[in-house]
Design a protein around this motif. Structure first.
Motif, mmCIF file in Angstrom:
data_model
loop_
_atom_site.group_PDB
_atom_site.id
_atom_site.type_symbol
_atom_site.label_atom_id
_atom_site.label_comp_id
_atom_site.label_asym_id
_atom_site.label_seq_id
_atom_site.Cartn_x
_atom_site.Cartn_y
_atom_site.Cartn_z
ATOM 1 N N HIS A 221 45.514 37.087 37.289
ATOM 2 C CA HIS A 221 46.089 35.932 37.972
ATOM 3 C C HIS A 221 45.246 34.661 37.923
ATOM 4 O O HIS A 221 45.769 33.578 38.143
ATOM 5 C CB HIS A 221 46.361 36.277 39.441
ATOM 6 N N TYR A 222 43.938 34.753 37.668
ATOM 7 C CA TYR A 222 43.056 33.584 37.687
ATOM 8 C C TYR A 222 43.219 32.749 36.428
ATOM 9 O O TYR A 222 43.359 33.281 35.330
ATOM 10 C CB TYR A 222 41.596 34.021 37.820
ATOM 11 N N GLU A 223 43.212 31.433 36.593
ATOM 12 C CA GLU A 223 43.279 30.511 35.465
ATOM 13 C C GLU A 223 42.338 29.347 35.751
ATOM 14 O O GLU A 223 42.546 28.593 36.705
ATOM 15 C CB GLU A 223 44.707 30.007 35.293
ATOM 16 N N ALA A 224 41.314 29.208 34.954
ATOM 17 C CA ALA A 224 40.327 28.143 35.150
ATOM 18 C C ALA A 224 40.983 26.778 34.995
ATOM 19 O O ALA A 224 41.783 26.561 34.093
ATOM 20 C CB ALA A 224 39.190 28.291 34.150
ATOM 21 N N GLN B 39 44.504 24.583 39.869
ATOM 22 C CA GLN B 39 44.277 24.760 41.300
ATOM 23 C C GLN B 39 45.252 25.761 41.934
ATOM 24 O O GLN B 39 44.934 26.382 42.932
ATOM 25 C CB GLN B 39 44.381 23.412 42.030
ATOM 26 N N ALA B 40 46.418 25.917 41.357
ATOM 27 C CA ALA B 40 47.378 26.889 41.882
ATOM 28 C C ALA B 40 46.976 28.320 41.554
ATOM 29 O O ALA B 40 47.527 29.271 42.107
ATOM 30 C CB ALA B 40 48.774 26.599 41.334
ATOM 31 N N ARG B 41 46.014 28.487 40.632
ATOM 32 C CA ARG B 41 45.557 29.818 40.245
ATOM 33 C C ARG B 41 44.034 29.931 40.319
ATOM 34 O O ARG B 41 43.418 30.695 39.573
ATOM 35 C CB ARG B 41 46.033 30.155 38.828
ATOM 36 N N CYS B 42 43.412 29.168 41.219
ATOM 37 C CA CYS B 42 41.965 29.248 41.418
ATOM 38 C C CYS B 42 41.640 30.528 42.194
ATOM 39 O O CYS B 42 42.534 31.264 42.615
ATOM 40 C CB CYS B 42 41.457 28.011 42.151
ATOM 41 N N TYR B 43 40.346 30.822 42.375
ATOM 42 C CA TYR B 43 39.948 32.046 43.061
ATOM 43 C C TYR B 43 40.511 32.112 44.477
ATOM 44 O O TYR B 43 40.952 33.164 44.922
ATOM 45 C CB TYR B 43 38.426 32.169 43.112
ATOM 46 N N LYS B 44 40.493 30.987 45.175
ATOM 47 C CA LYS B 44 40.994 30.984 46.552
ATOM 48 C C LYS B 44 42.492 31.289 46.600
ATOM 49 O O LYS B 44 42.959 32.032 47.458
ATOM 50 C CB LYS B 44 40.717 29.647 47.219
ATOM 51 N N THR C 241 33.903 51.997 46.915
ATOM 52 C CA THR C 241 33.640 50.558 46.876
ATOM 53 C C THR C 241 33.596 50.062 45.444
ATOM 54 O O THR C 241 34.149 49.008 45.132
ATOM 55 C CB THR C 241 32.310 50.233 47.587
ATOM 56 N N LEU C 242 32.964 50.821 44.574
ATOM 57 C CA LEU C 242 32.908 50.441 43.162
ATOM 58 C C LEU C 242 34.291 50.469 42.524
ATOM 59 O O LEU C 242 34.640 49.581 41.740
ATOM 60 C CB LEU C 242 31.957 51.372 42.407
ATOM 61 N N ALA C 243 35.087 51.464 42.862
ATOM 62 C CA ALA C 243 36.450 51.559 42.322
ATOM 63 C C ALA C 243 37.304 50.395 42.817
ATOM 64 O O ALA C 243 38.054 49.787 42.036
ATOM 65 C CB ALA C 243 37.079 52.887 42.709
ATOM 66 N N ARG C 244 37.201 50.067 44.109
ATOM 67 C CA ARG C 244 37.962 48.944 44.664
ATOM 68 C C ARG C 244 37.523 47.629 44.026
ATOM 69 O O ARG C 244 38.348 46.776 43.717
ATOM 70 C CB ARG C 244 37.774 48.887 46.175
ATOM 71 N N SER C 245 36.225 47.495 43.780
ATOM 72 C CA SER C 245 35.704 46.290 43.132
ATOM 73 C C SER C 245 36.289 46.131 41.731
ATOM 74 O O SER C 245 36.662 45.024 41.326
ATOM 75 C CB SER C 245 34.180 46.366 43.063
ATOM 76 N N GLU C 246 36.390 47.223 40.994
ATOM 77 C CA GLU C 246 36.967 47.158 39.647
ATOM 78 C C GLU C 246 38.451 46.791 39.696
ATOM 79 O O GLU C 246 38.927 46.019 38.876
ATOM 80 C CB GLU C 246 36.766 48.485 38.916
ATOM 81 N N LEU C 247 39.178 47.347 40.663
ATOM 82 C CA LEU C 247 40.596 47.002 40.807
ATOM 83 C C LEU C 247 40.769 45.519 41.135
ATOM 84 O O LEU C 247 41.677 44.858 40.621
ATOM 85 C CB LEU C 247 41.240 47.854 41.895
ATOM 86 N N ILE C 248 39.909 45.005 41.994
ATOM 87 C CA ILE C 248 39.970 43.594 42.367
ATOM 88 C C ILE C 248 39.654 42.712 41.167
ATOM 89 O O ILE C 248 40.300 41.685 40.944
ATOM 90 C CB ILE C 248 39.036 43.316 43.558
ATOM 91 N N LYS C 249 38.674 43.098 40.361
ATOM 92 C CA LYS C 249 38.327 42.322 39.159
ATOM 93 C C LYS C 249 39.480 42.303 38.161
ATOM 94 O O LYS C 249 39.766 41.264 37.558
ATOM 95 C CB LYS C 249 37.069 42.894 38.502
ATOM 96 N N VAL C 250 40.159 43.431 38.001
ATOM 97 C CA VAL C 250 41.299 43.492 37.080
ATOM 98 C C VAL C 250 42.435 42.607 37.577
ATOM 99 O O VAL C 250 43.027 41.844 36.812
ATOM 100 C CB VAL C 250 41.771 44.961 36.905
ATOM 101 N N GLU C 251 42.724 42.698 38.868
ATOM 102 C CA GLU C 251 43.802 41.897 39.428
ATOM 103 C C GLU C 251 43.479 40.395 39.358
ATOM 104 O O GLU C 251 44.355 39.578 39.104
ATOM 105 C CB GLU C 251 44.080 42.314 40.865
#
Length: 77
Positions: free
Chosen positions: A24-27, A30-35, A10-20
């Motif tokens: 891709h996220y851009e504050a 809207q085209a690159r929001c968290y959703k 779970t911790l490893a998957r969480s780190e992979l998700i944070k990296v990904e």
């Protein structure tokens, strides 16, 4: 997130998700929001719901919904 004991996977998957998400996220975009990041890259690959995604990132779903910091009708004066 509370201080619960987590499995290594779970911790490893969480780190992979944070990296990904960082890729891709851009504050403010809207085209690159968290959703949008969750819908396009995270959900198809990891199969987790949006709420779980926000919990893994350590974000409050209510706070994420109002990123623009505009006052709400329900805010106290």
């Amino acid at each position: 997130m509370t201080n619960k004991k987590r499995h290594k996977s779970t911790l490893a998957r969480s780190e992979l998700i944070k990296v990904e998400t960082a890729l891709h996220y851009e504050a403010g975009n809207q085209a690159r929001c968290y959703k949008a990041v969750w819908r396009r890259w995270i959900e198809p690959k990891y199969g987790i719901c949006y709420r779980t995604y926000l919990n893994l990132l350590g974000l409050d779903p209510e706070e994420e919904r109002r990123q623009d910091n505009h006052p709400s009708l329900f805010d106290e004066l």
